[in-house]
Every structure is written in structure tokens, then in C-alpha cells.
Design an enzyme around this catalytic site. Structure first.
Site, PDB file in Angstrom:
ATOM      1  N   ARG A  46      43.096   9.627 -31.084  1.00  0.00           N
ATOM      2  CA  ARG A  46      42.017   8.655 -30.850  1.00  0.00           C
ATOM      3  C   ARG A  46      41.685   8.601 -29.361  1.00  0.00           C
ATOM      4  O   ARG A  46      40.535   8.514 -28.973  1.00  0.00           O
ATOM      5  CB  ARG A  46      42.381   7.260 -31.372  1.00  0.00           C
ATOM      6  CG  ARG A  46      41.370   6.187 -30.931  1.00  0.00           C
ATOM      7  CD  ARG A  46      41.364   4.912 -31.771  1.00  0.00           C
ATOM      8  NE  ARG A  46      42.656   4.457 -32.174  1.00  0.00           N
ATOM      9  CZ  ARG A  46      43.561   3.869 -31.359  1.00  0.00           C
ATOM     10  NH1 ARG A  46      43.292   3.659 -30.090  1.00  0.00           N
ATOM     11  NH2 ARG A  46      44.730   3.503 -31.835  1.00  0.00           N
ATOM     12  N   TYR A  98      14.633   3.479 -32.315  1.00  0.00           N
ATOM     13  CA  TYR A  98      15.191   3.916 -33.593  1.00  0.00           C
ATOM     14  C   TYR A  98      15.500   2.706 -34.492  1.00  0.00           C
ATOM     15  O   TYR A  98      16.050   1.705 -34.019  1.00  0.00           O
ATOM     16  CB  TYR A  98      16.462   4.738 -33.315  1.00  0.00           C
ATOM     17  CG  TYR A  98      17.191   5.161 -34.552  1.00  0.00           C
ATOM     18  CD1 TYR A  98      16.626   6.100 -35.426  1.00  0.00           C
ATOM     19  CD2 TYR A  98      18.424   4.619 -34.891  1.00  0.00           C
ATOM     20  CE1 TYR A  98      17.287   6.478 -36.575  1.00  0.00           C
ATOM     21  CE2 TYR A  98      19.089   5.007 -36.042  1.00  0.00           C
ATOM     22  CZ  TYR A  98      18.514   5.940 -36.878  1.00  0.00           C
ATOM     23  OH  TYR A  98      19.156   6.308 -38.020  1.00  0.00           O
ATOM     24  N   ASP A 170      18.184   6.452 -25.126  1.00  0.00           N
ATOM     25  CA  ASP A 170      18.545   7.311 -26.249  1.00  0.00           C
ATOM     26  C   ASP A 170      17.716   8.589 -26.087  1.00  0.00           C
ATOM     27  O   ASP A 170      16.495   8.566 -26.184  1.00  0.00           O
ATOM     28  CB  ASP A 170      18.194   6.551 -27.544  1.00  0.00           C
ATOM     29  CG  ASP A 170      18.530   7.332 -28.804  1.00  0.00           C
ATOM     30  OD1 ASP A 170      18.508   8.575 -28.770  1.00  0.00           O
ATOM     31  OD2 ASP A 170      18.779   6.684 -29.843  1.00  0.00           O
ATOM     32  N   LYS A 195      21.220  15.268 -34.841  1.00  0.00           N
ATOM     33  CA  LYS A 195      19.873  15.839 -34.835  1.00  0.00           C
ATOM     34  C   LYS A 195      19.859  17.197 -34.126  1.00  0.00           C
ATOM     35  O   LYS A 195      20.566  18.088 -34.544  1.00  0.00           O
ATOM     36  CB  LYS A 195      18.903  14.824 -34.228  1.00  0.00           C
ATOM     37  CG  LYS A 195      19.111  13.377 -34.724  1.00  0.00           C
ATOM     38  CD  LYS A 195      18.838  13.201 -36.210  1.00  0.00           C
ATOM     39  CE  LYS A 195      19.359  11.865 -36.758  1.00  0.00           C
ATOM     40  NZ  LYS A 195      18.884  10.672 -36.076  1.00  0.00           N
TER      41      LYS A 195
HETATM   42  C1  PLP Z   1      19.275   9.355 -35.992  1.00  0.00           C
HETATM   43  C2  PLP Z   1      19.076   8.618 -34.728  1.00  0.00           C
HETATM   44  C3  PLP Z   1      20.020   7.698 -34.281  1.00  0.00           C
HETATM   45  C4  PLP Z   1      21.251   7.340 -35.076  1.00  0.00           C
HETATM   46  O1  PLP Z   1      22.141   8.405 -35.150  1.00  0.00           O
HETATM   47  P1  PLP Z   1      23.184   8.625 -36.348  1.00  0.00           P
HETATM   48  O2  PLP Z   1      23.882   9.886 -35.948  1.00  0.00           O
HETATM   49  O3  PLP Z   1      22.402   8.723 -37.606  1.00  0.00           O
HETATM   50  O4  PLP Z   1      24.079   7.441 -36.358  1.00  0.00           O
HETATM   51  C5  PLP Z   1      19.799   7.084 -33.069  1.00  0.00           C
HETATM   52  N1  PLP Z   1      18.684   7.341 -32.337  1.00  0.00           N
HETATM   53  C6  PLP Z   1      17.761   8.207 -32.745  1.00  0.00           C
HETATM   54  C7  PLP Z   1      16.562   8.450 -31.901  1.00  0.00           C
HETATM   55  C8  PLP Z   1      17.916   8.881 -33.946  1.00  0.00           C
HETATM   56  O5  PLP Z   1      16.976   9.737 -34.359  1.00  0.00           O
END
Ligand code: PLP
Length: 381
Positions: A46, A98, A170, A195
Site C-alpha cells: 500500500r 466531469y 483534471d 482514458k
Molecule cells: C473518466 C473521467 C474521470 C473519472 O475517472 P475514473 O477512472 O472513471 O474514476 C475524471 N475526469 C475525467 C475528465 C474523466 O473523463
């Protein structure tokens, strides 16, 4: 070294113990400690795991930060970063963020009395106007999701530092290949590595990078305390994806530009949202801070919700699904997928109308993608 090289060699490009060309999946929870007096590099997975660490070193290098951290999902990364704040603190967030980030802020963190004000982050004066004595951070996303609105990253970083606030973003849509917010003064970058970074729609992962070591140390402690770490298998898959991120992103972006231009010729399409289209109001700012438009296009159908749902049913090549950034093209319907948690009135106020669909362009040939859209938009007979 240039970014294309760093994608392959940043951090740890081989196993330091055996020379193996791929850092192995260290599938272990604990490590032998022969001498308990001596602090060793690894004691419990961890806290630190060599496979995860290879990924963490790589993302820190690629985002030009001091400390990189890998989490069980993008939401785990974002939520852990939000644990920097305490009850009574206030943060300002872009209104077009998001859907999951909106949800965690308005449910879980609201219950914790972390105050949030959502503003149109494309207007720096609106961000400034929302600042209160308790404000601790500004959280933005550019291009935003799903409307691809552009926020001026350098201006937000300047404003944040004027007032001693943390600037957090983000960077999932652009990846460090095309946009590096820490170089523009941001303090923390988070990613859904699910992604583009992993890129094959086969792993859920999150990353966070801190620009300076002291903040990185606080985040690493939160990562270890909260415990939402990425496992070794998924760390390895994410590292594997990272190696081809540069070529994938470039190809997908190039095809996206073609598809966006083609959409402009479709009578069924009312409006197209793509950052480098000449009509996009944020184009100039975007091109100052990013190297291209990315591979996500949103568009609104003149036929509204019924037309959008029909399009999702009729596409044959594209995957009608949530998510984005995979090698396969993914068509999603934000009103009922990523933004389903947002009340309809709120959603409409933000311009996420019922006819809006979002396309993540994959590695298919652009001609096949436009043919799929053409048949789905205007079926013969
Ligand atoms: C998908 C996404 C998230 C969340 O990510 P997860 O891996 O699904 O928890 C956060 N920000 C953006 C812009 C996203 O496309």
C-alpha cells in the site's frame, strides 16, 4: 530528452534487479525485512510497490512535477486530492467538470462541509468574484467535459497564487502529451488514466502529480492513509499504455480534426464543440496552452434527445458507451451517462442539452468513422 523519448524511458524503463525489458508485475503485499533497524525502500505494497512506483516516476516526469501517485481510479485520485481540505474550507470549481467530480463534491464532500461554488471557468473574473476568505483552491478542467470549453490555465494559476490558493486541474482530455498544466503554474494535476493514458479500454486507473515536493509529500501521505492505490497488474497495464500514448494521441487527434470538419457538413448537426474549429470561442487560448484539439468532439443534434438516442442505437462501428480515450471510437450520451447525476435543470443551464452526444475518436480510419456516422444520422429508407 524530448517527450516522445520520455514516454518510453522516463522513470524506470527496465527492471533494476534483472534488467527485464518490462518492469515486472510485483504481485506481492509485503517485502522481507531482514534488518528491522534499517529502513528499506519497500515494506508494504500500500505504501510502495515497485511496479506502481515505475508508473508514478514516469507520470511525474511527463507532467514536469516532483511527485507522481497512482490510484485505483480517476475518482480515487480526485477524491484523495480533495482530502487536502477540511470542513469549512471552500473551493471554486468549473461548472462544466466531469460528472463524477461534480457528484463527489455535491454529495460526499458536501456532507463533510467542504463548500464548493461552481462557476463558468472560461471567465477569470467569474472565478475571482467567487473567492471568499475560506477559499483554498480552484479546480478546473480544460477542455471541459462535455462541452469542450476552454479555461486559460496560466491566468488561473496566476490568480490562485496571488491569493495563496491551490490550482488543481483534471488533465484527462489532453494528457501530458498535449498539455502540461504544471509548467503553466498549476500545483496539482489529476488524471483518469482509464482514458487516453491506458488507452485500450481495459483498465480503470487514476494519477495525480504535484508540482513541488512538499505538496507531493502531503499527497503521498494521503494516498497511503486513505489507501485507494492502484494494484500492480493495473499499474503494469497503465505503464504499457503510456509507451504508445504519443503515437495514439497524435493519430486520434488527426482523425478527430477530420471528423469535426465533416460534421460541419451535416444538416442533422446543430452545433459542434471542438477546440480547434475556427468558430470555437476558446481556440486562441487553447492553442496557446495545448498542442492540438485532442480526440474528443461533442455535437448537438437538431433532432434533440430522440435523435441522439437513435444515433447511439444505429452506430455499428462505434461503441455506444461511457468512457473515452480508447483505441476504439466511443460514442456517449452525456445527459444519461456521464452527467446523469446532474439534475436536468442544472444540466440544461450549463448547455448540456438533450441532443448532445460526445464522440471519442479512436484509431480507426476516418473514412470508416464518417461513413458510420452518415448511415446512423440518415438511415437509408
Ligand atoms: C473518466 C473521467 C474521470 C473519472 O475517472 P475514473 O477512472 O472513471 O474514476 C475524471 N475526469 C475525467 C475528465 C474523466 O473523463
Amino acid at each position: 530528452m524530448k517527450l516522445a523519448t520520455r514516454l518510453l524511458h522516463a522513470g524506470r524503463d527496465r527492471d533494476p534487479y534483472t534488467g527485464a525489458s518490462s518492469v515486472p508485475i510485483y504481485q506481492c503485499s509485503t517485502f522481507a525485512q531482514k534488518d528491522v533497524e534499517q529502513r528499506q525502500a519497500y515494506d508494504y505494497s500500500r505504501s510502495d510497490n515497485p511496479t506502481r512506483e515505475a508508473l508514478e516516476l514516469a507520470i511525474a516526469d511527463l507532467e514536469s512535477g516532483a511527485v507522481g501517485l497512482a490510484f485505483a481510479s480517476g475518482m480515487a485520485a480526485t477524491s484523495t486530492v480533495l482530502l487536502l481540505f477540511k470542513p469549512g474550507d471552500h473551493i471554486i470549481a468549473g461548472e462544466d467538470i466531469y460528472g463524477g467530480t461534480y457528484r463527489v463534491l455535491t454529495t460526499v464532500f458536501k456532507q463533510w462541509q467542504l463548500d464548493v461554488t461552481f462557476v463558468d471557468a472560461t471567465d477569470i473574473e467569474k472565478i475571482r468574484a467567487a473567492i471568499r476568505p475560506a477559499t483554498r483552491a480552484i479546480f478546473v478542467e480544460t477542455p471541459s467535459n462535455p462541452l469542450l470549453k476552454i479555461t486559460d490555465l496560466a491566468a488561473v494559476a496566476r490568480l490562485a497564487h496571488e491569493l495563496n490558493l491551490l490550482a488543481i486541474t483534471d488533465n484527462t482530455f489532453m494528457t501530458p502529451v498535449a498539455q502540461r498544466p504544471l509548467e503553466l503554474g498549476f500545483d496539482i494535476v489529476v488524471h483518469s488514466a482509464t482514458k487516453f493514458i491506458s488507452g485500450h479500454s481495459d483498465v480503470v486507473a487514476g494519477l495525480a502529480v504535484a508540482r513541488d515536493a512538499a505538496l507531493g509529500k502531503r499527497l503521498k501521505s494521503l494516498q497511503n492513509n486513505f489507501g485507494a492505490i492502484l494494484g500492480p497488474q493495473d499499474s503494469w497495464l497503465t505503464l504499457r499504455g503510456l509507451k504508445t500514448l504519443g503515437v495514439r494521441f497524435a493519430a486520434q487527434q488527426q482523425t478527430a480534426e477530420r471528423v469535426a470538419s465533416w460534421l460541419q457538413t451535416c444538416a442533422e448537426v446543430k452545433q459542434i464543440f471542438y477546440p480547434t474549429l475556427p468558430a470555437h470561442p476558446g481556440r486562441e487560448i487553447h492553442l496557446r496552452q495545448a498542442s492540438g484539439g485532442g480526440a474528443v468532439i461533442s455535437f448537438e443534434l437538431a433532432g434533440g434527445g430522440a435523435a441522439a438516442k437513435a444515433l447511439l442505437k444505429r452506430v455499428e462501428l462505434m461503441l455506444p458507451a461511457v468512457s473515452l480515450g480508447g483505441v476504439e471510437s466511443i460514442l456517449s450520451y452525456p445527459p444519461m451517462m456521464s452527467h446523469a447525476a446532474m439534475p436536468p435543470a442544472e444540466r440544461h443551464a450549463r448547455g448540456i442539452n438533450d441532443g448532445l452526444v460526445r464522440l471519442s475518436v479512436g484509431l480507426e480510419d476516418g473514412d470508416d468513422l464518417t461513413a458510420d456516422l452518415a448511415q446512423a444520422l440518415a438511415p437509408a429508407g
